[in-house]
Design an enzyme around this catalytic site. Structure first.
Site, mmCIF file in Angstrom:
data_model
loop_
_atom_site.group_PDB
_atom_site.id
_atom_site.type_symbol
_atom_site.label_atom_id
_atom_site.label_comp_id
_atom_site.label_asym_id
_atom_site.label_seq_id
_atom_site.Cartn_x
_atom_site.Cartn_y
_atom_site.Cartn_z
ATOM 1 N N ARG A 118 20.592 14.086 -14.248
ATOM 2 C CA ARG A 118 22.096 14.272 -14.057
ATOM 3 C C ARG A 118 22.127 15.359 -13.008
ATOM 4 N NH1 ARG A 118 24.386 11.331 -18.761
ATOM 5 N NH2 ARG A 118 26.643 11.174 -18.683
ATOM 6 N N LYS A 158 25.265 1.127 -17.316
ATOM 7 C CA LYS A 158 23.810 1.397 -17.324
ATOM 8 C C LYS A 158 23.138 0.941 -18.775
ATOM 9 C CE LYS A 158 24.378 5.943 -16.846
ATOM 10 N NZ LYS A 158 25.903 5.919 -16.536
ATOM 11 N N ARG A 198 34.544 13.770 -16.640
ATOM 12 C CA ARG A 198 33.499 12.931 -16.528
ATOM 13 C C ARG A 198 32.927 12.552 -15.151
ATOM 14 N NH1 ARG A 198 33.416 9.247 -21.611
ATOM 15 N NH2 ARG A 198 31.130 8.732 -20.959
ATOM 16 N N ARG A 233 33.641 6.966 -29.632
ATOM 17 C CA ARG A 233 33.128 8.050 -29.068
ATOM 18 C C ARG A 233 34.354 9.118 -28.372
ATOM 19 N NH1 ARG A 233 28.991 6.788 -24.564
ATOM 20 N NH2 ARG A 233 29.661 8.939 -23.705
HETATM 21 P P1 AMP Z 1 26.720 9.496 -21.621
HETATM 22 O O1 AMP Z 1 26.458 8.691 -22.814
HETATM 23 O O2 AMP Z 1 25.545 9.408 -20.574
HETATM 24 O O3 AMP Z 1 27.801 9.183 -20.841
HETATM 25 O O4 AMP Z 1 26.560 11.019 -21.949
HETATM 26 C C1 AMP Z 1 27.586 11.665 -22.803
HETATM 27 C C2 AMP Z 1 27.593 12.961 -22.829
HETATM 28 O O5 AMP Z 1 26.310 13.703 -23.006
HETATM 29 C C3 AMP Z 1 27.659 13.591 -21.193
HETATM 30 O O6 AMP Z 1 29.196 13.693 -20.809
HETATM 31 C C4 AMP Z 1 27.022 14.992 -21.457
HETATM 32 O O7 AMP Z 1 28.223 15.744 -22.121
HETATM 33 C C5 AMP Z 1 25.978 14.497 -22.386
HETATM 34 N N1 AMP Z 1 24.764 14.453 -21.493
HETATM 35 C C6 AMP Z 1 24.220 13.098 -21.569
HETATM 36 N N2 AMP Z 1 23.071 13.038 -20.781
HETATM 37 C C7 AMP Z 1 23.084 14.260 -20.141
HETATM 38 C C8 AMP Z 1 22.310 14.734 -19.160
HETATM 39 N N3 AMP Z 1 21.175 14.399 -18.835
HETATM 40 N N4 AMP Z 1 22.502 16.366 -18.803
HETATM 41 C C9 AMP Z 1 23.496 16.936 -19.252
HETATM 42 N N5 AMP Z 1 24.160 16.423 -20.096
HETATM 43 C C10 AMP Z 1 24.045 15.110 -20.802
#
Ligand code: AMP
Length: 192
Positions: A89, A14, A146, A134
């Site tokens: 999400r 993404k 995840r 990360r």
């Molecule tokens: P990402 O970079 O999108 O993979 O997000 C990393 C982490 O941030 C996720 O595993 C969640 O812990 C948190 N996170 C990101 N976006 C959301 C969302 N829309 N709702 C809840 N948690 C989020």
């Protein structure tokens, strides 16, 4: 105005596709994961709260995430639209997003899902973790959690927008350019 949701499991590409889309269309890329990581790097109360969920691969509570997203959207009324990446999400997040856009006389144009199988996602994220630093990309167990959270809590957002006739699925394994062409074809249908 194009309001796009880039959808798919963690590691589906993404962020990579969003960066290319921003160059082609005048859209603001909003990644809630990036927003949380920014808060975290500045040790803000929001960042500290988010970290306790992120480190386990769990979702940050909806009210916190929705509030942060709303602030970001409201701070940028000048753009031609938004690319939402990693948001919504959950179904409550999708409902909140629709309500937020409706207040502004807007709506989601399209949800585009990058479809990538679990094993491919795990391999990609472990590879990314070597460079990205990360915490949630280093450990295979957290990565699998995840993916499980994605299936249990997030996949339903695809159906939410499918019910509005807005969801599209693209095969997310292949060259970045081929996937980008497929994503652009979806967007250009909206624009046509
Ligand atoms: P990402 O970079 O999108 O993979 O997000 C990393 C982490 O941030 C996720 O595993 C969640 O812990 C948190 N996170 C990101 N976006 C959301 C969302 N829309 N709702 C809840 N948690 C989020």
């Amino acid at each position: 105005m194009i309001n796009l949701i880039l959808f798919g499991p963690p590691g589906s590409g993404k962020g990579t596709q969003a960066a290319k889309l921003v160059e082609r269309y005048n859209l603001l890329h909003i990644s809630t994961g990036d927003l949380f990581r920014y808060e975290l790097s500045h040790n803000t109360p929001l960042g500290i709260l988010a970290r306790s969920y992120m480190d386990k691969g769990e979702l940050v509570p909806d009210e916190v995430t929705i509030g942060m997203l709303r602030n970001k959207v409201e701070a940028h009324p000048e753009v031609d639209g938004y690319i939402f990446d990693g948001f919504p999400r959950t179904t409550p997040q999708a409902e909140a997003l629709d309500a937020l856009l409706a207040e502004r006389g807007q709506s989601i144009s399209r949800l585009i899902m990058l479809d990538v199988p679990e094993e491919e996602v795990v391999n990609r994220l472990l590879a990314r973790g070597k460079d990205s630093g990360r915490a949630d990309d280093i450990n295979a167990e957290i990565i699998r959690n995840r993916f499980t959270v994605y299936q249990k809590e997030t996949a339903q957002v695809f159906d939410f927008y499918a019910a509005q006739g807005k969801s599209a699925k693209i095969h997310g394994v292949g060259s970045i350019e081929d996937i980008f062409a497929a994503v652009c074809a979806e967007i250009d249908q909206v624009n046509a």
